[in-house]
Write a protein that holds these residues in place. Structure first.
Motif, PDB file in Angstrom:
ATOM      1  N   PRO A  86       0.809  -1.229   0.000  1.00 18.23           N
ATOM      2  CA  PRO A  86       0.000   0.000   0.000  1.00 18.23           C
ATOM      3  C   PRO A  86       0.836   1.272   0.000  1.00 18.23           C
ATOM      4  O   PRO A  86       0.319   2.349  -0.255  1.00 18.23           O
ATOM      5  CB  PRO A  86      -0.792  -0.119   1.309  1.00 18.23           C
ATOM      6  N   MET A  87       2.120   1.138   0.273  1.00 19.52           N
ATOM      7  CA  MET A  87       2.987   2.309   0.379  1.00 19.52           C
ATOM      8  C   MET A  87       3.958   2.444  -0.784  1.00 19.52           C
ATOM      9  O   MET A  87       4.805   3.329  -0.779  1.00 19.52           O
ATOM     10  CB  MET A  87       3.784   2.241   1.693  1.00 19.52           C
ATOM     11  N   CYS A 107       3.168  -3.495   7.585  1.00 28.17           N
ATOM     12  CA  CYS A 107       1.808  -4.036   7.626  1.00 28.17           C
ATOM     13  C   CYS A 107       1.778  -5.545   7.388  1.00 28.17           C
ATOM     14  O   CYS A 107       0.810  -6.217   7.750  1.00 28.17           O
ATOM     15  CB  CYS A 107       0.921  -3.330   6.603  1.00 28.17           C
ATOM     16  N   LEU A 207       1.209   4.608   8.749  1.00 30.35           N
ATOM     17  CA  LEU A 207       0.617   4.984   7.471  1.00 30.35           C
ATOM     18  C   LEU A 207       0.164   6.444   7.500  1.00 30.35           C
ATOM     19  O   LEU A 207       0.419   7.216   6.571  1.00 30.35           O
ATOM     20  CB  LEU A 207      -0.575   4.072   7.165  1.00 30.35           C
ATOM     21  N   ARG A 211       1.750   9.215   5.071  1.00 28.95           N
ATOM     22  CA  ARG A 211       0.949   9.516   3.877  1.00 28.95           C
ATOM     23  C   ARG A 211      -0.179  10.518   4.126  1.00 28.95           C
ATOM     24  O   ARG A 211      -0.597  11.216   3.202  1.00 28.95           O
ATOM     25  CB  ARG A 211       0.371   8.201   3.351  1.00 28.95           C
ATOM     26  N   TYR A 212      -0.655  10.583   5.372  1.00 36.33           N
ATOM     27  CA  TYR A 212      -1.763  11.485   5.683  1.00 36.33           C
ATOM     28  C   TYR A 212      -1.443  12.312   6.932  1.00 36.33           C
ATOM     29  O   TYR A 212      -2.156  12.248   7.944  1.00 36.33           O
ATOM     30  CB  TYR A 212      -3.054  10.685   5.912  1.00 36.33           C
ATOM     31  N   GLN A 335      -5.697  -2.010   2.542  1.00 38.98           N
ATOM     32  CA  GLN A 335      -6.195  -1.327   1.343  1.00 38.98           C
ATOM     33  C   GLN A 335      -7.514  -0.621   1.636  1.00 38.98           C
ATOM     34  O   GLN A 335      -7.761   0.488   1.130  1.00 38.98           O
ATOM     35  CB  GLN A 335      -6.369  -2.317   0.189  1.00 38.98           C
ATOM     36  N   VAL A 338      -6.755   2.517   3.613  1.00 41.36           N
ATOM     37  CA  VAL A 338      -6.292   3.592   2.723  1.00 41.36           C
ATOM     38  C   VAL A 338      -7.480   4.308   2.088  1.00 41.36           C
ATOM     39  O   VAL A 338      -7.515   5.549   2.017  1.00 41.36           O
ATOM     40  CB  VAL A 338      -5.356   3.022   1.628  1.00 41.36           C
ATOM     41  N   LYS A 339      -8.485   3.559   1.652  1.00 32.69           N
ATOM     42  CA  LYS A 339      -9.661   4.174   1.029  1.00 32.69           C
ATOM     43  C   LYS A 339     -10.401   5.089   2.005  1.00 32.69           C
ATOM     44  O   LYS A 339     -10.858   6.179   1.631  1.00 32.69           O
ATOM     45  CB  LYS A 339     -10.609   3.077   0.526  1.00 32.69           C
ATOM     46  N   GLU A 342      -8.398   8.217   2.517  1.00 27.81           N
ATOM     47  CA  GLU A 342      -8.556   9.067   1.326  1.00 27.81           C
ATOM     48  C   GLU A 342      -9.882   9.834   1.411  1.00 27.81           C
ATOM     49  O   GLU A 342      -9.951  11.022   1.104  1.00 27.81           O
ATOM     50  CB  GLU A 342      -8.535   8.206   0.057  1.00 27.81           C
TER      51      GLU A 342
END
Length: 374
Positions: A86-87, A107, A207, A211-212, A335, A338-339, A342
């Motif tokens: 995922p990264m 992960c 994560l 990423r966020y 996954q 992540v959605k 997002e």
């Protein structure tokens, strides 16, 4: 999968008073929406957010040690791991995979995916127990789910751990109940922007950090059940037996690689209270031998310390269902996580107070170091 006990649609991350916020977007999102100036503004804001979180007790580790490693001798350069990461933390160079340490979140997706078993999780050896005069076992709630409940109940498994030679057993489920109590207190007192995000899964926390970063303030700044259990276990055992903390080794029986990493590069404390991490798949067969020769009169109910709410943390929804709000959402599988993140960044989630996240399908019972994933 994603499960919601509230409403999930429309735009806006809701405050408790009903007003919505527009999430500031970082990195590629800032470039896309605000141009380079927006990127710089968000980069400055990111540094302020990190300072704010550090002041509140939630650390962003500068040096990051990893549990997930590559065995180059077994790697065939097939790229299966690249597709699942995922990264985007894996590259193939000279016919071999290469893990990018600055992107990996441990992960364990590559461990599950690799058909050649070239991805491995570095954990501690059973021999490490011999280095301590006294040892304490911290069984994760997911350990109990590895056994047929019709044959071996929780009390049997805890008794078998004692028979393996541990001097003291402290259920991490008990730590989970403490975290639930603290999370509910934090939720009642909180006056910031919602939703709050569980910080129990170290892979998801990492994560978000990478990423966020603008969601870092939404993470609940409370120690993990593992860390709370380790701290309390050492203190209780030393008080009961009048021994020095330095003589005691505290060992977490883990379903995942990320927990190993979080003890070497802790996210919420300066130094982990855990001295060693033993994978569940290693201790499982040792427990089976003990359980096979155990008589019912050797099983002591007193060894059990946690209730059903703590044990339920092992599977998806266990944490969220104990939170004092109906506006919860729980999601498992990296996954899917992540959605959801997002969606948070793009203002597509509203009227949610709390989000439980787990990198593994099914929750911790689906961890890469459990018996099902041998």
């Amino acid at each position: 999968m994603v499960y919601c006990a509230g409403n999930r649609s429309g735009a806006g991350i809701r405050r408790r008073n009903g007003t919505s916020k527009h999430a500031a977007l970082y990195g590629r999102y800032a470039d896309r929406k605000h141009g380079r100036k927006g990127h710089r503004r968000d980069a400055d804001r990111q540094h302020r957010l990190i300072d704010r979180i550090q002041e509140g007790g939630f650390r962003v580790s500068e040096s990051y040690s990893h549990s997930v490693l590559l065995d180059e001798k077994l790697c065939k350069g097939c790229t299966n791991c690249i597709k699942k990461c995922p990264m985007e933390a894996i590259r193939v160079q000279n016919g071999k995979a290469k893990i990018l340490n600055d992107r990996c979140i441990d992960c364990g997706e590559c461990i599950r995916t690799c058909p050649y078993k070239a991805k491995v999780a570095h954990t501690d050896s059973w021999d490490l127990l011999a280095e301590f005069k006294y040892t304490i076992a911290l069984p994760a709630p997911s350990l109990y789910m590895q056994f047929d409940a019709n044959l071996y109940t929780r009390k049997h498994i805890v008794a078998a751990l004692k028979a393996l030679g541990f001097d003291y057993i402290y259920e991490v489920a008990r730590g989970a109940e403490i975290v639930t109590h603290q999370s509910n207190a934090y939720l009642r007192a909180y006056r910031g922007e919602f939703p709050l995000i569980s910080s129990a899964c170290p892979a998801v926390v990492r994560l978000i950090q990478l990423r966020y970063p603008n969601l870092i303030p939404n993470l609940i700044p409370i120690k993990s059940p593992m860390e709370i259990a380790a701290q309390n276990a050492r203190r209780e055992f030393c008080a009961l037996n009048n021994v020095s903390p330095d003589e005691v080794g505290v060992f977490f029986l883990s379903p995942c690689a990320a927990k190993m990493t979080s003890t070497k590069a802790p996210l919420e404390v300066e130094r982990s209270n855990v001295d060693g991490v033993i994978p569940i798949k290693m201790v499982y067969f040792k427990l089976l031998k003990q359980l096979a020769k155990m008589r019912e009169d050797n099983v002591d109910e007193i060894l059990l310390q946690a209730g059903k709410y703590g044990v339920r943390w092992a599977s998806t929804g266990g944490e969220a269902l104990a939170i004092d709000t109906k506006k919860v959402l729980y999601v498992d599988g990296i996954q899917n996580v992540v959605k959801i993140l997002e969606d948070l960044e793009d203002d597509r989630i509203k009227d949610i107070d709390f989000i439980e996240t787990s990198a593994c399908i099914g929750g911790c019972i689906g961890g890469p170091l459990t018996v099902e994933n041998l």
